[in-house]
Motif scaffolding. Structure first.
Motif, short mmCIF file in Angstrom:
data_model
loop_
_atom_site.label_atom_id
_atom_site.label_comp_id
_atom_site.label_asym_id
_atom_site.label_seq_id
_atom_site.Cartn_x
_atom_site.Cartn_y
_atom_site.Cartn_z
N ARG A 101 46.61 31.66 47.42
CA ARG A 101 46.24 33.06 47.68
C ARG A 101 47.00 34.00 46.76
NH1 ARG A 101 45.91 31.26 53.16
NH2 ARG A 101 48.10 31.80 53.53
N ARG A 102 48.27 33.67 46.49
CA ARG A 102 49.09 34.53 45.62
C ARG A 102 48.53 34.55 44.20
NH1 ARG A 102 50.93 37.40 42.76
NH2 ARG A 102 53.07 38.18 42.48
N ARG A 127 45.42 34.35 43.37
CA ARG A 127 44.20 35.16 43.36
C ARG A 127 44.50 36.67 43.31
NH1 ARG A 127 42.80 31.07 47.37
NH2 ARG A 127 41.41 29.53 46.36
N ARG A 128 45.71 37.05 43.64
CA ARG A 128 46.09 38.46 43.57
C ARG A 128 46.29 38.94 42.14
NH1 ARG A 128 51.27 39.38 46.96
NH2 ARG A 128 51.02 41.42 45.97
N ASP A 129 46.41 38.01 41.20
CA ASP A 129 46.73 38.36 39.81
C ASP A 129 45.74 39.36 39.22
OD1 ASP A 129 48.00 38.09 37.19
OD2 ASP A 129 46.28 36.85 36.65
N ASP A 130 44.45 39.18 39.52
CA ASP A 130 43.42 40.06 38.95
C ASP A 130 43.55 41.50 39.44
OD1 ASP A 130 42.22 38.11 37.41
OD2 ASP A 130 40.90 37.45 39.03
N HIS A 131 44.28 41.71 40.53
CA HIS A 131 44.37 43.05 41.11
C HIS A 131 45.72 43.72 40.85
CE1 HIS A 131 40.68 41.92 43.14
NE2 HIS A 131 41.28 40.84 43.61
N LEU A 132 46.61 43.03 40.14
CA LEU A 132 47.93 43.59 39.85
C LEU A 132 47.88 44.48 38.61
CD1 LEU A 132 50.22 40.45 40.35
CD2 LEU A 132 49.88 42.35 41.94
N ARG A 171 53.48 37.47 38.12
CA ARG A 171 52.02 37.57 38.13
C ARG A 171 51.37 36.67 39.19
NH1 ARG A 171 50.12 41.93 35.91
NH2 ARG A 171 48.16 40.90 36.48
N SER A 198 45.26 40.52 33.19
CA SER A 198 45.42 39.38 34.08
C SER A 198 45.94 38.17 33.31
CB SER A 198 44.08 39.04 34.73
OG SER A 198 44.08 37.76 35.28
#
Length: 497
Positions: free
Chosen positions: A141-142, A144-149, A167, A210
């Motif tokens: 899950r962590r 998958r957060r990369d695209d939103h950082l 990241r 990303s």
């Protein structure tokens, strides 16, 4: 003794350049070979290689265990670069080049051996799905957060582990990036330079917000290039046979190789270099290539290039040990594949294990009843186990192998090879340091340097650096420019397990 009795003028009585190569590892030998190959096309060159040890090859070394010939140092070389396989072919080893019999590996993580995932660049995935089975659900899950950082600033350089953790989360680093980088450098991912260790990723990360998108861009470009053939290559009889073959070719071309000659002083005057050795001999030459580890090079260059010497002294090294064991094959029921990596975060002693008889067909053919297994111990900042006796390292390796694979047999033979200060470390800023070293060296006519401390720890990188050093002595910067533009050290790693 009079000076006239002690001075050796390389190539005395013959016309042509006189070149001293200091260091008989693969970099020094490759430099000597290129010098002599060039002399066949241009003017004559008289080459003398000086090696402090009584053995050539540096970290490339073969030996025997239970009657089987094996590598006791590096066991493979990157095949998707031309330098190492090309040199092997040039010195007559082309028909002995062999790819691994199996390229399937595992990672011993979270209490089990799990298949090594695909779809990553040195452990950095293009998608979270690429690491399913290796990471926990939270770790996936962590990612998958990369695209939103928001963007993470790279600067001139950054540490691989810290950047990836920022990241994609810490678990990616601990479970995959760390063991993969450790296999190449025996280093610490939170200290290793991204620019030097994974240059493709560094360049792409600077172009994308990303990190996973940067990895996918690398993968798309690789797919478009459609590279075929094995990623790695070995040599029948061992990678450790390469230095001897290169040395034979150097001698056949008229080069001189002297063992047991430790260089202690290096000075230049009136365009003539004078090198003194521990034995009391003095050699004179027109040009010098220093192909030594950083600390030895720093000591030798303290007079000829004090500023380069200071920079070289700051390069640190990691020590490690290889434990090679031979088991009766009937008693060694090992999992499929070529071996496994071990994340340090799990607290085990070994950092990797290679099922050498399964990985290399030529080892299995020597004695089909044996199973040769290699483990590695020690990394930068974690060398406490290296103080143990050889028998203790064998016992600790057996304990980890038992826990990971169920192997409970006693080896019929075991051998421990210790590589003190075996691998140079590439911390953040390493590339800039190498650039400064080369600038200082370039200010001294007739001097060049090469080796694992500069452009990569793998065999192709050492050879490419040696070729660039030779060309620089001739005033040709093309090879060095190409090395900077297309670094040899890559996602595939180098000489380690």
């Amino acid at each position: 003794m009079r000076e006239a009795d002690t001075v050796t003028k390389t190539g005395r009585g013959r016309r042509g350049r006189r070149v001293l190569v200091i260091g008989g590892g693969i970099a020094g030998l490759a430099a000597a070979h290129r010098l002599l190959a060039g002399s066949e096309r241009g003017g004559p060159v008289h080459v003398t290689v000086l090696e402090a040890d009584e053995r050539l090859g540096g970290k490339l070394r073969t030996g025997e265990i239970a009657g089987a010939r094996v590598d006791l140092g590096a066991e493979s070389m990157l095949a998707r670069r031309p330098e190492a396989v090309g040199l092997a072919r040039e010195v007559g080893l082309g028909d002995r080049l062999q790819p691994p019999s199996t390229a399937t590996a595992s990672i011993w993580t979270r209490g089990a051996l799990r298949p090594m995932p695909k779809g990553h660049v040195m452990g950095v995935p293009g998608t979270a799905e690429a690491l399913e089975g290796v990471l926990s659900d939270e770790g996936l899950r962590r990612i998958r957060r990369d695209d939103h950082l928001p963007p993470t600033h790279l600067g001139e350089d950054t540490a691989v582990g810290r950047y990836v953790a920022a990241r994609l989360g810490r678990e990616v680093v601990d479970r995959l990036v760390e063991p993969l980088l450790g296999g190449v450098y025996a280093g610490d991912a939170d200290l290793i330079s991204m620019r030097s260790a994974v240059p493709q990723l560094f360049e792409e990360a600077g172009r994308h917000v990303s990190l996973t998108e940067a990895v996918r861009a690398i993968q798309e470009r690789a797919a478009a290039n459609q590279q075929t053939g094995p990623v790695f290559m070995g040599i029948e009889g061992g990678i450790g046979t390469l230095p001897g073959a290169v040395a034979d070719a150097v001698r056949a071309k008229g080069g001189e190789i002297l063992l047991g000659e430790r260089a202690t002083s290096l000075t230049t005057r009136d365009a003539v270099w004078r090198l003194g050795t521990e034995s009391g001999r003095v050699f004179e030459a027109d040009q010098v290539i220093v192909a030594l580890p950083a600390r030895a090079a720093a000591s030798l260059l303290r007079t000829a290039s004090p500023m380069a010497s200071q920079e070289l002294r700051r390069i640190e090294y990691a020590s490690m040990a290889l434990i090679t064991m031979a088991f009766r094959k009937a008693e060694a029921d090992l999992p499929e594949g070529s071996g496994f990596l071990v994340p340090p975060v799990d607290g085990h002693t070994i950092k990797a294990a290679t099922f050498a008889s399964r990985k290399w067909g030529w080892i299995a053919e020597q004695n089909p009843d044996l199973m040769v297994v290699r483990t590695s111990v020690g990394r930068y900042g974690d060398e406490k186990d290296l103080a143990r006796e050889d028998n203790d390292l064998v016992d600790l390796s057996r304990q980890d192998l038992r826990e990971a694979t169920g192997l409970d047999a006693a080896p019929v033979a075991a051998h421990v090879t210790r590589w003190k200060d075996g691998l140079p470390q590439y911390p953040v800023g390493h590339a800039a340091r190498v650039e400064r070293i080369r600038e200082h060296i370039a200010a001294v006519p007739g001097l060049a340097v090469c080796g694992a401390a500069y452009d990569g720890v793998g065999i192709p990188a050492c050879i490419a650096g040696a070729y660039a050093a030779v060309d620089l002595l001739g005033g040709d910067t093309a090879a060095l420019d190409e090395l900077k533009a297309d670094p040899v050290q890559s996602m595939h790693g180098g000489a380690g397990e």
